[in-house]
Write a protein that holds these residues in place. Structure first.
Motif, PDB file in Angstrom:
ATOM      1  N   ASP A  12       0.824  -1.213   0.000  1.00  0.00           N
ATOM      2  CA  ASP A  12       0.000   0.000   0.000  1.00  0.00           C
ATOM      3  C   ASP A  12       0.853   1.255   0.000  1.00  0.00           C
ATOM      4  N   GLN A  15       2.261   1.762  -3.485  1.00  0.00           N
ATOM      5  CA  GLN A  15       1.252   2.284  -4.416  1.00  0.00           C
ATOM      6  C   GLN A  15       1.101   3.792  -4.242  1.00  0.00           C
ATOM      7  N   ARG A  19       2.074   6.744  -7.014  1.00  0.00           N
ATOM      8  CA  ARG A  19       1.150   7.801  -7.456  1.00  0.00           C
ATOM      9  C   ARG A  19       1.733   9.187  -7.184  1.00  0.00           C
ATOM     10  N   LEU A  41      -2.915  -1.084 -11.390  1.00  0.00           N
ATOM     11  CA  LEU A  41      -2.252   0.108 -10.846  1.00  0.00           C
ATOM     12  C   LEU A  41      -1.555   0.887 -11.964  1.00  0.00           C
ATOM     13  N   THR A 183      -2.581   0.206   6.622  1.00  0.00           N
ATOM     14  CA  THR A 183      -2.517  -0.550   5.367  1.00  0.00           C
ATOM     15  C   THR A 183      -3.359  -1.804   5.497  1.00  0.00           C
ATOM     16  N   LYS A 184      -3.383  -2.597   4.423  1.00  0.00           N
ATOM     17  CA  LYS A 184      -4.186  -3.821   4.490  1.00  0.00           C
ATOM     18  C   LYS A 184      -3.644  -4.769   5.554  1.00  0.00           C
TER      19      LYS A 184
END
Lengths: 243, 430
Positions: A12, A15, A19, A41, A183-184
């Motif tokens: 996460d 990512q 970005r 993504l 995060t996950k």
């Protein structure tokens, strides 16, 4: 525009970092295992920003492949960001050597292997930057996670030495020490909101610190003070504590 | 992780499931008794609250963009802010946007939000080509405008399933700037006349000082605007202010609100004036202040938004403004807006007429006042906006929404009522 290589691109934090750099116009090499799962993504970033995004299969534990991996990059990256991290359960590590070794490989030896190669090239060209995502867990070993913590401590020391070595050649090295991150992996945990950063915040802090050639940052910044206190507890006292 | 609604009332304990992918969502829905989707937590009340919530914001990939037609395909957790950041520099903007861009696409559909151009473009659903939704049995359905499921879901407050992704039609713009005209009025009559006079403008909204009394009752600043044509697409997010902590609850009182409203009104020039402002300032004035909800203090706040049919708007608003002014309950400038025709969706809020939205700190006696206002709203054939609501009674709600039975029976027929529920849906029985 220049490329940034992100190692361990599936997390996460990675990512959000991808970005963030794309938003500021950097093209991306996203590297990791089973990287094809990152197709969406890559599409996402291309629509948001119209930068180039390449997905590259890369295994931190396969040391012998690292040289060829770096040499095969068509255009060498201006920056390399190691986000890869593996946090096994401490209890499991204590009785399972494979888990311990994997923790050390992902968090330390694998990162050292690829960064040695990157550093030589950047030093030679006198250009570039390196960012390593370490952890506040590396500041002091605690019984709750000292296998993970000690691997991050080693990584922190490596980055510090690397910064020292590359200073003369103008290559900048940034150490990022996140505290709790939402995060996950941590969604089920009841983390205190004031100490917990969103991945986007970690990414923004990292980008700004890297652009300003900062050396070490904590994110959230309050962790600097939290860790200062934890580090000041005398060992005699600390060894009996559960924190 | 802590997730609350924007009003920070009520605050409840919840289990959070993060929407990551379709298979795990399917498992979650099949194996749990009851849940409600949650986007970015910008609805004010309890419409996205329950003991178990599906947190959709991290499900936020852009999936495709058809440049020829201006159609963006994206997952439901993408925020309007992300769309603006990516597309304004390319000359595209949302056809419909509410007064905050910090909401998700899924939330915008579920609330069928509207903006300053409702009288021209309608609700958010008008710019939706279609979307995909996961039903209570885990099945994924694609919906287009003609479908019953589309009409139930747009404005359906997340009670028909979990919206996964949507195709949104964007509009071409040639500037990030708005040519704005500000009209300062002296009373409600002038305010209505100004709205009618400028109804040809694509965007319009008025800020009313609802503490003004007697002759000045209903005085406002009406702001109308349209996109400029100067080719300047260099849109940058401005640096934000932040409210770092919750204000003590006495900070907002009759005097401080009165002073604020007076200053706000006084700084605008008399009569009609023109300005060129950036779209952030025009559409999203409050997004520039992080955590502005904290000024209402620990107890939280609510927004009371109702709409009255056009033929009764004037007398209804007059009566309501008088009632609020008498009560002395502090509200910052209230937002008044003219709406166009209603759509076919079962629970979308807008009807042809005028709507007023006011913020109130949650305090003793507030809900009694709002109950009294409800009676006036119902008397004039109006309704309450569910996205803002945290306290309306079942009876008041039902009187305002004639299509409620259709929605209820549709939900029942698809077993949606067994899986999707919020504190709000249980309170008002939908």
């Amino acid at each position: 525009m220049s490329y940034v290589l992100i190692i361990g691109a599936k997390s996460d934090i990675a990512q959000a970092v991808a970005r963030e750099y794309a938003k500021h116009g950097y093209s991306l090499y996203l590297a990791g295992r089973e990287i094809q799962t990152l197709h969406s993504l890559a599409t996402d970033i291309k629509i948001r920003t119209s930068v180039a995004v390449e997905l590259l299969e890369f295994d931190l534990g396969a040391f012998h492949t690292h040289q060829a991996f770096y040499e095969n990059l068509q255009e060498k990256p201006l920056g390399v960001i190691v986000v890869a991290g593996y946090m096994a359960e401490q209890k499991k590590c204590e009785s399972d050597w494979a888990e311990t070794l994997n923790t050390i490989t992902v968090n330390y030896t694998g990162a050292v292997s690829i960064l040695n190669i990157v550093a030589n090239d950047m030093e030679h060209n006198k250009n570039g930057f390196i960012v390593g995502v370490s952890s506040v867990a590396g500041e002091r070993g605690r019984k709750a996670n000292y296998i993970y913590g000690s691997s991050k401590a080693a990584f922190t020391a490596y980055l510090s030495g690397l910064r020292n070595r590359l200073y003369e050649s103008g290559v900048h090295v940034l150490t990022v020490k996140p505290g709790f991150v939402a995060t996950k992996m941590t969604i089920g945990l009841d983390l205190p909101p004031k100490l917990t950063a969103q991945p986007e915040k970690v990414a923004r802090d990292m980008f700004q610190a890297q652009q300003k050639n900062k050396d070490v940052i904590y994110t959230k910044s309050i962790w600097k003070w939290v860790m200062l206190v934890i580090k000041m507890i005398p060992e005699l006292k600390f060894k009996g504590m559960s924190i | 992780m802590q997730l609350n609604s924007w009003g920070m009332y009520p605050i409840i304990k919840k289990n959070i499931t993060v929407l990551r992918d379709k298979p795990s969502l399917r498992n979650e829905i099949l194996n749990n008794t009851e849940c409600i989707p949650f986007g970015n937590g910008r609805s004010y009340g309890d419409s996205a609250l329950n003991e178990h919530i599906i947190y959709c914001k991290p499900y936020n990939y852009f999936l495709g963009f058809d440049e020829a037609r201006g159609i963006l395909h994206c997952q439901a957790g993408v925020t309007l802010s992300e769309i603006i950041e990516a597309f304004v520099p390319q000359g595209w903007f949302l056809k419909v946007t509410p007064g905050t861009k910090l909401i998700t696409v899924g939330g915008a559909i579920a609330s069928d939000v509207h903006g300053k151009n409702h009288h021209v473009e309608g609700c958010f659903s008008a710019c939706i080509e279609g979307f995909r939704l996961m039903l209570p049995n885990g099945e994924i359905r694609t919906c287009i405008k003609e479908d019953e499921l589309f009409k139930a879901t747009c404005g359906g407050m997340g009670l028909t399933g979990v919206i996964l992704d949507a195709k949104i039609s964007l509009k071409k713009i040639n500037s990030k700037n708005i040519e704005q005209t500000t009209i300062k009025t002296k009373n409600l009559k002038e305010t209505f006349e100004a709205f009618e006079k400028y109804a040809y403008m694509p965007y319009s909204v008025a800020w009313i000082d609802c503490l003004a009394k007697d002759d000045a009752l209903g005085k406002c600043l009406l702001m109308v605007g349209e996109f400029a044509d100067d080719g300047d697409l260099n849109f940058k997010e401005k640096k934000k202010l932040n409210i770092p902590f919750k204000f003590p609850s006495f900070a907002l009182n009759h005097l401080s609100v009165k002073a604020f409203n007076w200053l706000y009104y006084a700084k605008a020039p008399k009569g009609v004036s023109h300005q060129k402002v950036d779209l952030g300032t025009f559409f999203y004035p409050l997004d520039g202040i992080n955590n502005w909800n904290r000024i209402y203090g620990k107890g939280g706040f609510t927004q009371y938004q109702f709409i009255l049919p056009k033929e009764h708007s004037y007398e209804g608003l007059e009566e309501i403004l008088k009632r609020i002014s008498q009560s002395g309950k502090g509200s910052f400038l209230a937002v008044l807006k003219l709406y166009g025709e209603a759509n076919d969706n079962y629970l979308s809020f807008p009807i042809k007429g005028y709507s007023l939205a006011l913020d109130f700190k949650i305090e003793k006696g507030l809900f009694d006042l709002l109950d009294a206002l409800d009676e006036i709203v119902v008397k004039y054939g109006g309704r309450i906006y569910l996205t803002k609501d945290v306290r309306v009674s079942k009876e008041t709600f039902e009187k305002g929404y004639p299509m409620i039975e259709k929605f209820r029976s549709y939900r029942k027929s698809k077993a949606m009522d067994t899986k999707f529920a919020s504190l709000q849906s249980k309170r008002i029985g939908i």
